[in-house]
Design a protein around this motif. Structure first.
Motif, PDB file in Angstrom:
ATOM      1  N   GLU A 221       0.747  -1.266   0.104  1.00  0.00           N
ATOM      2  CA  GLU A 221       0.006  -0.024  -0.052  1.00  0.00           C
ATOM      3  C   GLU A 221       0.825   1.200   0.024  1.00  0.00           C
ATOM      4  OE1 GLU A 221      -3.298   2.330   3.043  1.00  0.00           O
ATOM      5  OE2 GLU A 221      -2.929  -0.028   3.139  1.00  0.00           O
ATOM      6  N   ALA A 222       2.003   1.036   0.706  1.00  0.00           N
ATOM      7  CA  ALA A 222       3.050   2.329   0.716  1.00  0.00           C
ATOM      8  C   ALA A 222       3.900   2.278  -0.712  1.00  0.00           C
ATOM      9  CB  ALA A 222       3.729   2.262   2.046  1.00  0.00           C
ATOM     10  N   TRP A 223       4.545   1.219  -0.783  1.00  0.00           N
ATOM     11  CA  TRP A 223       5.635   1.379  -2.072  1.00  0.00           C
ATOM     12  C   TRP A 223       5.041   1.421  -3.367  1.00  0.00           C
ATOM     13  CZ3 TRP A 223       5.418  -2.558  -5.648  1.00  0.00           C
ATOM     14  CH2 TRP A 223       4.983  -3.836  -5.130  1.00  0.00           C
ATOM     15  N   SER A 224       3.789   1.035  -3.652  1.00  0.00           N
ATOM     16  CA  SER A 224       3.066   1.005  -4.799  1.00  0.00           C
ATOM     17  C   SER A 224       2.535   2.397  -5.251  1.00  0.00           C
ATOM     18  CB  SER A 224       1.799   0.087  -4.813  1.00  0.00           C
ATOM     19  OG  SER A 224       0.749   0.504  -4.061  1.00  0.00           O
ATOM     20  N   LYS A 225       2.427   3.181  -4.387  1.00  0.00           N
ATOM     21  CA  LYS A 225       2.411   4.652  -4.855  1.00  0.00           C
ATOM     22  C   LYS A 225       3.682   5.321  -5.393  1.00  0.00           C
ATOM     23  CE  LYS A 225      -0.084   5.801  -0.640  1.00  0.00           C
ATOM     24  NZ  LYS A 225      -1.296   5.880  -1.276  1.00  0.00           N
ATOM     25  N   PHE A 226       4.968   4.691  -5.341  1.00  0.00           N
ATOM     26  CA  PHE A 226       6.169   5.156  -5.922  1.00  0.00           C
ATOM     27  C   PHE A 226       7.040   4.305  -6.772  1.00  0.00           C
ATOM     28  CE2 PHE A 226       5.305   6.529  -1.583  1.00  0.00           C
ATOM     29  CZ  PHE A 226       5.316   8.054  -1.497  1.00  0.00           C
ATOM     30  N   ALA A 227       6.516   3.070  -6.853  1.00  0.00           N
ATOM     31  CA  ALA A 227       7.321   2.014  -7.936  1.00  0.00           C
ATOM     32  C   ALA A 227       6.306   0.997  -8.441  1.00  0.00           C
ATOM     33  CB  ALA A 227       8.271   1.586  -7.205  1.00  0.00           C
ATOM     34  N   LYS A 228       6.494   0.186  -9.396  1.00  0.00           N
ATOM     35  CA  LYS A 228       5.735  -0.872  -9.886  1.00  0.00           C
ATOM     36  C   LYS A 228       6.235  -2.228  -8.923  1.00  0.00           C
ATOM     37  CE  LYS A 228       5.027   0.840 -14.672  1.00  0.00           C
ATOM     38  NZ  LYS A 228       5.475   0.487 -15.956  1.00  0.00           N
ATOM     39  N   ARG A 229       7.555  -2.218  -8.819  1.00  0.00           N
ATOM     40  CA  ARG A 229       7.910  -3.415  -7.834  1.00  0.00           C
ATOM     41  C   ARG A 229       8.938  -2.774  -6.566  1.00  0.00           C
ATOM     42  NH1 ARG A 229      11.819  -7.121 -10.445  1.00  0.00           N
ATOM     43  NH2 ARG A 229      12.797  -5.178 -10.766  1.00  0.00           N
ATOM     44  N   LEU A 230       8.626  -3.371  -5.659  1.00  0.00           N
ATOM     45  CA  LEU A 230       9.492  -2.907  -4.297  1.00  0.00           C
ATOM     46  C   LEU A 230      11.106  -2.940  -4.682  1.00  0.00           C
ATOM     47  CD1 LEU A 230       9.740  -2.110  -1.334  1.00  0.00           C
ATOM     48  CD2 LEU A 230       9.471  -4.578  -0.840  1.00  0.00           C
ATOM     49  N   GLU A 231      11.521  -4.120  -5.366  1.00  0.00           N
ATOM     50  CA  GLU A 231      12.820  -4.191  -5.786  1.00  0.00           C
ATOM     51  C   GLU A 231      13.302  -3.017  -6.549  1.00  0.00           C
ATOM     52  OE1 GLU A 231      10.148  -6.219  -6.361  1.00  0.00           O
ATOM     53  OE2 GLU A 231      10.985  -8.342  -6.453  1.00  0.00           O
ATOM     54  N   ASP A 232      12.422  -2.326  -7.117  1.00  0.00           N
ATOM     55  CA  ASP A 232      13.159  -1.159  -8.265  1.00  0.00           C
ATOM     56  C   ASP A 232      13.592   0.106  -7.422  1.00  0.00           C
ATOM     57  OD1 ASP A 232      11.913  -2.469 -10.362  1.00  0.00           O
ATOM     58  OD2 ASP A 232      10.080  -1.444 -10.165  1.00  0.00           O
ATOM     59  N   PHE A 233      13.330  -0.019  -5.862  1.00  0.00           N
ATOM     60  CA  PHE A 233      13.986   1.047  -5.238  1.00  0.00           C
ATOM     61  C   PHE A 233      15.620   0.948  -5.200  1.00  0.00           C
ATOM     62  CE2 PHE A 233       9.987   1.590  -2.366  1.00  0.00           C
ATOM     63  CZ  PHE A 233       9.452   2.643  -3.620  1.00  0.00           C
ATOM     64  N   GLN A 234      16.161  -0.371  -5.812  1.00  0.00           N
ATOM     65  CA  GLN A 234      17.590  -0.336  -5.546  1.00  0.00           C
ATOM     66  C   GLN A 234      18.307   0.204  -6.965  1.00  0.00           C
ATOM     67  OE1 GLN A 234      18.870  -4.706  -4.392  1.00  0.00           O
ATOM     68  NE2 GLN A 234      16.931  -4.939  -5.383  1.00  0.00           N
ATOM     69  N   ASP A 235      17.195   0.361  -7.769  1.00  0.00           N
ATOM     70  CA  ASP A 235      17.752   1.136  -8.924  1.00  0.00           C
ATOM     71  C   ASP A 235      18.124   2.681  -8.798  1.00  0.00           C
ATOM     72  OD1 ASP A 235      18.271   2.176 -11.629  1.00  0.00           O
ATOM     73  OD2 ASP A 235      16.761   0.809 -12.421  1.00  0.00           O
ATOM     74  N   ALA A 236      19.224   3.102  -8.973  1.00  0.00           N
ATOM     75  CA  ALA A 236      19.293   4.541  -8.955  1.00  0.00           C
ATOM     76  C   ALA A 236      18.779   5.622  -9.805  1.00  0.00           C
ATOM     77  CB  ALA A 236      21.234   4.886  -9.353  1.00  0.00           C
ATOM     78  N   SER A 237      17.995   5.132 -10.718  1.00  0.00           N
ATOM     79  CA  SER A 237      16.948   6.061 -11.278  1.00  0.00           C
ATOM     80  C   SER A 237      15.782   6.297 -10.631  1.00  0.00           C
ATOM     81  CB  SER A 237      16.981   5.474 -12.682  1.00  0.00           C
ATOM     82  OG  SER A 237      16.129   4.179 -12.679  1.00  0.00           O
ATOM     83  N   ASN A 238      15.545   5.346  -9.905  1.00  0.00           N
ATOM     84  CA  ASN A 238      14.348   5.400  -8.920  1.00  0.00           C
ATOM     85  C   ASN A 238      14.495   5.881  -7.469  1.00  0.00           C
ATOM     86  OD1 ASN A 238      12.876   4.237 -10.965  1.00  0.00           O
ATOM     87  ND2 ASN A 238      13.481   2.291 -10.175  1.00  0.00           N
ATOM     88  N   ARG A 239      15.493   6.392  -7.278  1.00  0.00           N
ATOM     89  CA  ARG A 239      16.075   6.851  -5.902  1.00  0.00           C
ATOM     90  C   ARG A 239      15.245   8.133  -5.299  1.00  0.00           C
ATOM     91  NH1 ARG A 239      20.730   4.805  -4.837  1.00  0.00           N
ATOM     92  NH2 ARG A 239      19.662   2.949  -5.691  1.00  0.00           N
ATOM     93  N   ASP A 240      14.816   9.061  -6.075  1.00  0.00           N
ATOM     94  CA  ASP A 240      13.959  10.040  -5.586  1.00  0.00           C
ATOM     95  C   ASP A 240      12.688   9.312  -5.072  1.00  0.00           C
ATOM     96  OD1 ASP A 240      15.960  11.960  -6.052  1.00  0.00           O
ATOM     97  OD2 ASP A 240      14.892  12.616  -7.770  1.00  0.00           O
ATOM     98  N   GLU A 241      12.148   8.645  -5.780  1.00  0.00           N
ATOM     99  CA  GLU A 241      10.970   7.922  -5.351  1.00  0.00           C
ATOM    100  C   GLU A 241      11.246   6.922  -4.212  1.00  0.00           C
ATOM    101  OE1 GLU A 241       7.664   8.502  -6.653  1.00  0.00           O
ATOM    102  OE2 GLU A 241       9.077  10.284  -7.192  1.00  0.00           O
ATOM    103  N   ALA A 242      12.071   6.311  -4.247  1.00  0.00           N
ATOM    104  CA  ALA A 242      12.392   5.218  -3.212  1.00  0.00           C
ATOM    105  C   ALA A 242      12.713   6.101  -1.796  1.00  0.00           C
ATOM    106  CB  ALA A 242      14.066   4.782  -3.276  1.00  0.00           C
ATOM    107  N   VAL A 243      13.335   7.268  -1.749  1.00  0.00           N
ATOM    108  CA  VAL A 243      13.390   7.988  -0.593  1.00  0.00           C
ATOM    109  C   VAL A 243      12.117   8.604  -0.115  1.00  0.00           C
ATOM    110  CG1 VAL A 243      14.183  10.213   0.398  1.00  0.00           C
ATOM    111  CG2 VAL A 243      15.781   8.579  -0.987  1.00  0.00           C
ATOM    112  N   ARG A 244      11.076   8.968  -1.019  1.00  0.00           N
ATOM    113  CA  ARG A 244       9.729   9.348  -0.341  1.00  0.00           C
ATOM    114  C   ARG A 244       8.989   8.326  -0.135  1.00  0.00           C
ATOM    115  NH1 ARG A 244      10.093  11.964  -6.025  1.00  0.00           N
ATOM    116  NH2 ARG A 244      10.638  14.149  -5.720  1.00  0.00           N
ATOM    117  N   CYS A 245       9.273   7.084  -0.431  1.00  0.00           N
ATOM    118  CA  CYS A 245       8.567   5.957   0.222  1.00  0.00           C
ATOM    119  C   CYS A 245       9.165   5.746   1.660  1.00  0.00           C
ATOM    120  CB  CYS A 245       8.549   4.793  -0.621  1.00  0.00           C
ATOM    121  SG  CYS A 245       7.839   3.223  -0.081  1.00  0.00           S
ATOM    122  N   LEU A 246      10.514   5.947   1.556  1.00  0.00           N
ATOM    123  CA  LEU A 246      10.935   5.656   2.974  1.00  0.00           C
ATOM    124  C   LEU A 246      10.594   6.734   3.907  1.00  0.00           C
ATOM    125  CD1 LEU A 246      13.715   4.654   4.767  1.00  0.00           C
ATOM    126  CD2 LEU A 246      14.883   6.145   3.413  1.00  0.00           C
TER     127      LEU A 246
END
Length: 408
Positions: free
Chosen positions: A234-259
């Motif tokens: 419910e949280a990470w799906s607001k910022f990425a298609k897969r939870l694993e995608d947060f490891q990708d540097a190109s998704n880092r801004d969205e990862a930090v927002r979810c964090l």
């Protein structure tokens, strides 16, 4: 080296020096001659399976020490069964759901585990023997909590994801909230704490949820690498298609927002932690409860808005951890620590973060609840430059340059 990391922070630096030279060692050493062979063996299991819990449990007063030791070992056995991926799910489920009954079976043990802590299963008769020696008030709590935890943990054995925040709260309740409830009831049963401590299950549950959510947030990378997913969809799906995608540097801004989103959620347990600590009367129980809670908010503070969470292990400096262990021995001191970290999070909240308003709101609540007049007496003295040089020389002389502290 940890000393170098803290050398510009005098309070941390001195705390590390005191820790190294034994000035902070307050744990009562067991009189092993007075322990039964089985109880002595249980404390050996405790040391073998958890260095940190071995220390804090042995610092508890009176018979409470033995009760919490056995409680920990029983839950360690349950957790070892859950973690062992070599046991078929059907067999594992039966083993876990029957463990609370086997506390009264002097012969039961399990010898096929491949886990590192398998000794608590292989020598379970030693643990169960000491369990049966406990007062009935302790035994009833331990058996009930073991059953409730097993039932809840089995629910998630085949679950690949934690979907909603409701699921997240439920999972954390089963693996940590129930521990908090059990501990609180044991505290009250010992008569060292008032009955309300054990009766208020929602407050005890919230204490456990705060610690477990902090661990889940911090351990994103390790869990993903081992194929575990504990961040709620419910949280990470607001910022990425897969939870694993947060490891990708190109998704880092969205990862930090979810964090930041999840950290804000976890911070809502802090008011409950403060209320819980305010009820405690026994010093050993207070220390046992307060130190993990202040460590948790400290960990959230170093993780907040920190992209390193997705690439490495983020944790408190050892000097910070030791300093907090030294300080968090009174309600006012614990409040000051909560206050400082809440202020730190509020200060660095990004203007464009979608959760910023909620973050600032809960931080403001924490700041109001923890406002105390600090006379400065609890702070360690500032070191002079000459003292820093002296302590540094002593450190290197006695320990060499490779000394590393381990907290686990």
């Amino acid at each position: 080296m940890e000393l170098v990391k803290s050398i510009t922070r005098p309070s941390e630096f001195l705390a590390l020096i005191q820790f190294q030279f034994g000035a902070m060692k307050t744990v009562q050493i067991q009189d092993w001659t007075k322990l039964s062979p089985t109880l002595k063996r249980c404390y050996q299991f405790l040391v073998m399976t958890s260095r940190s819990f071995a220390s804090v449990i042995q610092a508890l007063d009176g018979e409470l020490r033995d009760a919490i030791c056995i409680f920990y070992l029983v839950l360690r056995a349950l957790d070892t069964l859950e973690d062992d991926m070599t046991i078929p799910v059907e067999e594992k489920t039966a083993l876990m759901k029957e463990l609370h009954e086997n506390l009264y079976n002097p012969e039961w043990k399990y010898r096929r585990s491949q886990e590192v802590d398998k000794i608590v299963l292989e020598e379970f008769p030693v643990i169960s023997a000491e369990f049966r020696n406990l007062d009935k008030s302790y035994r009833d709590v331990i058996q009930e909590i073991t059953k409730r935890m097993a039932d809840g943990m089995c629910k998630y054995l085949d679950c690949a994801d934690v979907n909603s925040f409701e699921d997240w709260n439920e999972y954390c309740h089963y693996v940590a909230g129930l521990v908090g409830i059990g501990l609180s009831r044991i505290f009250s049963a010992s008569k060292l704490e008032d009955e309300i401590v054990g009766e208020d299950e929602p407050l005890s549950n919230s204490m456990g949820l705060f610690l477990q959510k902090t661990n889940i947030i911090r351990d994103y990378l390790a869990d993903i690498q081992e194929g575990r997913k504990f961040w709620p969809k419910e949280a990470w799906s607001k910022f990425a298609k897969r939870l694993e995608d947060f490891q990708d540097a190109s998704n880092r801004d969205e990862a930090v927002r979810c964090l930041n989103f999840l950290i804000t959620n976890a911070l809502h347990h802090v008011p409950d932690a403060i209320k819980y600590l305010s009820r405690l009367r026994n010093q050993s129980v207070f220390n046992f409860c307060a130190i993990p809670q202040v460590m948790a908010i400290g960990t959230l503070a170093v993780c907040y808005n920190n992209p390193d969470v997705f690439t490495t292990v983020v944790k408190l400096r050892k000097g910070q951890a030791v300093y907090m262990m030294k300080r968090a021995v009174s309600l006012n001191a614990a409040k000051i620590i909560f206050h400082d970290f809440a202020a730190e999070i509020a200060k660095i909240a990004p203007k464009n973060d979608p959760t910023k308003d909620k973050t600032l709101q809960i931080c403001e609540t924490i700041l109001m609840l923890t406002h105390v007049k600090d006379s400065g007496s609890s702070y360690l003295p500032v070191l002079s430059a000459s003292s820093v040089v002296l302590f540094t020389a002593l450190w290197y002389y006695y320990n060499g340059t490779e000394q590393v502290y381990r907290f686990s």
